[in-house]
Design a protein around this motif. Structure first.
Motif, PDB file in Angstrom:
ATOM      1  N   ALA A 109      -1.758  -1.127  -3.817  1.00 22.42           N
ATOM      2  CA  ALA A 109      -2.911  -0.272  -3.550  1.00 22.42           C
ATOM      3  C   ALA A 109      -2.419   1.152  -3.297  1.00 22.42           C
ATOM      4  CB  ALA A 109      -3.675  -0.788  -2.333  1.00 22.42           C
ATOM      5  N   VAL A 110      -3.266   2.135  -3.612  1.00 22.69           N
ATOM      6  CA  VAL A 110      -2.917   3.538  -3.412  1.00 22.69           C
ATOM      7  C   VAL A 110      -4.050   4.229  -2.661  1.00 22.69           C
ATOM      8  CG1 VAL A 110      -2.355   5.750  -4.495  1.00 22.69           C
ATOM      9  CG2 VAL A 110      -1.527   3.619  -5.526  1.00 22.69           C
ATOM     10  N   LEU A 111      -3.715   4.870  -1.537  1.00 28.81           N
ATOM     11  CA  LEU A 111      -4.638   5.750  -0.832  1.00 28.81           C
ATOM     12  C   LEU A 111      -4.194   7.172  -1.165  1.00 28.81           C
ATOM     13  CD1 LEU A 111      -7.036   5.964   1.145  1.00 28.81           C
ATOM     14  CD2 LEU A 111      -5.374   6.060   3.009  1.00 28.81           C
ATOM     15  N   LEU A 112      -4.951   7.844  -2.023  1.00 26.58           N
ATOM     16  CA  LEU A 112      -4.580   9.156  -2.554  1.00 26.58           C
ATOM     17  C   LEU A 112      -5.289  10.240  -1.767  1.00 26.58           C
ATOM     18  CD1 LEU A 112      -3.248  10.908  -4.799  1.00 26.58           C
ATOM     19  CD2 LEU A 112      -5.287  10.489  -6.189  1.00 26.58           C
ATOM     20  N   LEU A 129       0.851  -1.197   0.000  1.00 26.00           N
ATOM     21  CA  LEU A 129       0.000   0.000   0.000  1.00 26.00           C
ATOM     22  C   LEU A 129       0.881   1.240   0.000  1.00 26.00           C
ATOM     23  CD1 LEU A 129      -2.745   1.563   0.412  1.00 26.00           C
ATOM     24  CD2 LEU A 129      -2.336   1.314   2.883  1.00 26.00           C
ATOM     25  N   ILE A 130       0.582   2.175  -0.906  1.00 31.35           N
ATOM     26  CA  ILE A 130       1.248   3.477  -0.912  1.00 31.35           C
ATOM     27  C   ILE A 130       0.216   4.532  -0.527  1.00 31.35           C
ATOM     28  CG2 ILE A 130       2.286   5.270  -2.355  1.00 31.35           C
ATOM     29  CD1 ILE A 130       3.600   3.109  -4.004  1.00 31.35           C
ATOM     30  N   ILE A 131       0.541   5.314   0.507  1.00 23.36           N
ATOM     31  CA  ILE A 131      -0.277   6.464   0.873  1.00 23.36           C
ATOM     32  C   ILE A 131       0.365   7.694   0.233  1.00 23.36           C
ATOM     33  CG2 ILE A 131      -1.122   7.900   2.760  1.00 23.36           C
ATOM     34  CD1 ILE A 131      -1.107   5.415   4.540  1.00 23.36           C
ATOM     35  N   ALA A 132      -0.320   8.324  -0.709  1.00 27.47           N
ATOM     36  CA  ALA A 132       0.197   9.491  -1.421  1.00 27.47           C
ATOM     37  C   ALA A 132      -0.541  10.723  -0.904  1.00 27.47           C
ATOM     38  CB  ALA A 132      -0.002   9.321  -2.929  1.00 27.47           C
TER      39      ALA A 132
END
Length: 534
Positions: free
Chosen positions: A207-210, A175-178
């Motif tokens: 997964a990306v939490l933008l 998971l990447i939090i951007a």
């Protein structure tokens, strides 16, 4: 769909010297493997606090008071610092907003990427350098081997942001939090960065939490959107459905305010008026005697009209603006203001003329003296030109705050006590103090939330109608230009490549570069949001 990250009934508060400040109340967010979820809201909505709680990086005083955060079924709330170190980087990684602050200015960028590999024992010291170069390449950086040896200040904003992505990728996270990863970037660079994050999600199942304040960006990139306001999740759902039929009033307000989603100008376009106020003829500027950062730029501006000077970082638009107001001397060409060639005026003559043109900067916090009260800030030009008595200046300050829709009670406050939008209103009030004919607005709304941005743009339109002001509006954002400009000059590489009425430039651009800028505006009707890949 099995959740990779699941946030349930999260409540976060900040414990300060003056008491407990609630920041997030009962938030619920889920993210599946390979899914891009956007959390949207204004400053103070709780979106960044929620993201930082999910990676155990709450600022000092921040506490999770209630609720649960699980990652791949593992409860994260209550982890020790040592346990968090095992999660960060390898399970969850963060791409922060500002690479200038996040990167160590005295270390080469390759070493900063390699450090993640070494900390998590993912490579030997000998192999880490080569793997860091490959990570920079994966993050979309060309000439990665050369760039790895450079320091952050030697890279553009877009390249620095890609370095942060490379650092986030180093631990092979799921998971990447951007957190606002593109808010300070030009629209074309923004598109490239977001394209890359989207590609990573599709390619590797990351997964990306933008986190973003821009509904246009969320609309383009996310499978689902979560809308936060005042610490609460007020609406969530598939991106297309939420944007097509928003249920909550706050979501509707964000949609109405977003310039990237707007199609109509704030007022009808106007032809060039009869009275030319500013004429720029063939100006050029060289700083090293050879390379021209501005080259043969010409345009004119009439009273009561808005000319938008548009271009990316490095296009020469800000240098051009500084020459217009006499803060830089052209290497060649002339700038004529109301019949006065300011390039040939002496210092005292130029100072007297400067009463009639004023600057509004991008960052109101940086441009306002933090030790001054707002009254001191607004009346500073009056004191500099010895206008009025102290009592008259106080009265004028109250009038100016009323003009920009701020209460007179703000006069006694310091800039730090105002919101970003209020500070920008104060900066505009200061610019109006001497009754100028021309305001040069240098990216005046790019640092603001979309709803505050919309308020400032409406304010500028109203002031122009009431006071007959001319605006030279410097921006990289054609979505904002669409709302406010009568005429547009597009700059690239120090030259004007396209110039004409706003509707003509926006509707049928003749230059490929202008078409690229238009295509990069987020939030336009486009393909479906990215699919979920489990």
């Amino acid at each position: 769909m099995t959740a990779l990250l699941e946030i349930r009934d999260l409540t976060v508060s900040y414990h300060t010297k003056t008491g407990v400040v609630p920041a997030v109340r009962g938030a619920n967010i889920t993210v599946a493997a390979g899914e891009i979820v956007a959390v949207v809201g204004e400053s103070g909505s709780g979106k960044s606090t929620t993201a930082h709680a999910a990676i155990g990086l709450l600022p000092r005083g921040g506490r999770v008071e209630a609720g649960s955060i699980t990652f791949a079924g593992r409860e994260l709330t209550g982890l020790s610092d040592r346990q968090w170190q095992q999660v960060r980087g390898t399970d969850i990684a963060l791409v922060p907003q500002d690479p200038t602050v996040s990167l160590d200015p005295v270390r080469r960028v390759g070493d900063q990427v390699a450090e993640v590999l070494l900390v998590h024992r993912l490579a030997t010291r000998r192999a880490a350098a080569a793997e860091a170069v490959e990570l920079l390449r994966r993050a979309g950086i060309t000439e990665a081997e050369r760039r790895a040896k450079q320091y952050p200040h030697e890279l553009s904003g877009g390249l620095r942001q890609r370095v942060l992505i490379a650092i986030a990728l180093a631990g092979r996270p799921r998971l990447i939090i951007a957190d606002e990863p593109t808010s300070a970037l030009d629209v074309t660079v923004q598109r490239e960065i977001l394209d890359h994050l989207e590609g990573l999600a599709a390619e590797s199942g990351t997964a990306v939490l933008l986190i973003t304040h821009d509904l246009g960006v969320a609309a383009d990139r996310a499978a689902r959107i979560v809308v936060m306001s005042r610490g609460e999740v007020v609406e969530t759902g598939p991106a297309r459905e939420l944007l097509a039929t928003p249920e909550h009033a706050y979501t509707r307000e964000l949609l109405a305010a977003a310039p990237s989603l707007a199609r109509e100008p704030l007022r009808p376009r106007r032809d060039a008026g009869p009275e030319v106020l500013l004429t720029v003829s063939g100006i050029a500027k060289s700083f090293d005697g050879r390379t021209r950062v501005v080259d043969d730029v010409s345009f004119s501006l009439t009273r009561g009209r808005t000319l938008a000077l548009v271009g990316e970082s490095g296009s020469g638009k800000t240098t051009t603006a500084r020459m217009v107001v006499g803060l830089e001397t052209p290497t060649a060409g002339t700038v004529t203001f109301d019949g006065n060639d300011i390039t040939r005026l002496g210092r005292e003559e130029l100072r007297r003329l400067r009463r009639r043109f004023q600057l509004v900067y991008q960052n109101p916090y940086a441009s306002l003296n933090p030790r001054f009260t707002i009254e001191d800030v607004v009346t500073e030009p009056l004191r500099a030109f010895d206008v009025g008595t102290k009592a008259e200046r106080h009265t004028r300050a109250a009038e100016l705050l009323d003009q920009v829709a701020l209460p007179s009670t703000m006069l006694a406050r310091k800039p730090a006590e105002l919101s970003g939008g209020q500070r920008q209103r104060a900066a505009i009030a200061r610019a109006l103090a001497l009754n100028p004919d021309l305001l040069v607005c240098d990216e005046p709304v790019s640092a603001l939330d979309v709803s505050v941005q919309a308020q400032i743009l409406r304010l500028l339109v109203r002031l122009q109608e009431e006071l007959g002001l001319a605006y030279l509006f410097i921006t990289h954002d054609l979505a904002v230009v669409r709302e406010i400009a009568d005429h547009i000059a597009v700059m690239r590489g120090g030259r004007v490549v396209e110039h004409g009425p706003a509707d003509a430039v926006l509707g049928s651009p003749t230059e490929e570069y202008t078409r690229e800028l238009l295509a990069a505006i987020p939030g336009q009707v486009s393909a479906s949001p990215p699919p979920v890949t489990a």
